[in-house]
Enzyme design. Sequence first.
Site, PDB file in Angstrom:
ATOM      1  N   ARG A   1      64.496 -48.888  24.949  1.00 18.77           N
ATOM      2  CA  ARG A   1      63.598 -48.162  25.845  1.00 18.77           C
ATOM      3  C   ARG A   1      62.465 -47.536  25.052  1.00 18.77           C
ATOM      4  O   ARG A   1      62.705 -46.743  24.149  1.00 18.77           O
ATOM      5  CB  ARG A   1      64.383 -47.096  26.614  1.00 18.77           C
TER       6      ARG A   1
ATOM      7  N   THR B   1      56.872 -44.711  27.355  1.00 18.69           N
ATOM      8  CA  THR B   1      56.740 -45.224  28.724  1.00 18.69           C
ATOM      9  C   THR B   1      58.077 -45.304  29.457  1.00 18.69           C
ATOM     10  O   THR B   1      58.097 -45.437  30.687  1.00 18.69           O
ATOM     11  CB  THR B   1      56.122 -46.625  28.700  1.00 18.69           C
TER      12      THR B   1
ATOM     13  N   ASP C   1      73.629 -39.786  24.880  1.00 21.27           N
ATOM     14  CA  ASP C   1      73.276 -41.176  24.602  1.00 21.27           C
ATOM     15  C   ASP C   1      74.556 -41.950  24.306  1.00 21.27           C
ATOM     16  O   ASP C   1      75.214 -41.699  23.287  1.00 21.27           O
ATOM     17  CB  ASP C   1      72.313 -41.254  23.415  1.00 21.27           C
TER      18      ASP C   1
ATOM     19  N   ASP D   1      74.642 -43.784  20.823  1.00 17.44           N
ATOM     20  CA  ASP D   1      74.785 -42.856  19.698  1.00 17.44           C
ATOM     21  C   ASP D   1      76.197 -42.300  19.608  1.00 17.44           C
ATOM     22  O   ASP D   1      76.766 -42.177  18.516  1.00 17.44           O
ATOM     23  CB  ASP D   1      73.784 -41.714  19.818  1.00 17.44           C
TER      24      ASP D   1
END
Length: 210
Positions: free
Chosen positions: A105, A109, A201, A204
């Site tokens: 990602r 944006t 996340d 992660d």
Amino acid sequence: MTRNLNLISHPLIQHKLTYMRSEETTTDNFRRLLREISQMLAYEVTRDLPTELVTIKTPLATTKSPAISGKKLCLVSILRAGNGMLDGMLDVLPAARVGHIGLYRDPETLEPVEYYFKVPEDISERLVIVVDPMLATGNSAIAALNRLKETGAGAIKYVCLLAAPEGLAALRAAHPDVSITTTAIDDYLNDHGYIIPGLGDAGDRMFGTK
């Protein structure tokens, strides 16, 4: 269950999900819990697979017994976090073929950028189950499904651990034919595109990279 949306509220899944959410859960336990939940989701997402009677011989008699029929399966992982769900799914569906879609990602944006794509050549002949723990903005899921359909995939299901209302709405609008299975629909996305309350996340936490 509403049309093309299957929200799994099984107590065991919800219990394990609670511990996955906790910031105190260690990397190894996070991976283990994700694998265990994915095994359970494999049962749920394949609940409607067609069966046919086949003749077998038990130690005592010959009988007709149900076996899965119809299209073969292909599991597609959206890298990198999808691999945590893939492992659990393969525990239950070891004969499935596997595809990978690498997307990251863009932090500015929030749009997905593809860096890897590899799926079986006969994907058009298979039921495709796409796995990714987090359905946040929906952009990565939509991009993955677009790519799979361009390659010839027809019957597709999408499985995630958590969904944000925004991502859920976007995915259902872009691909109304794709059924979605998830264990929770959380509150909202924050300004950085993370699911709240979420679990952080997933990649992660799974790989210990933060």
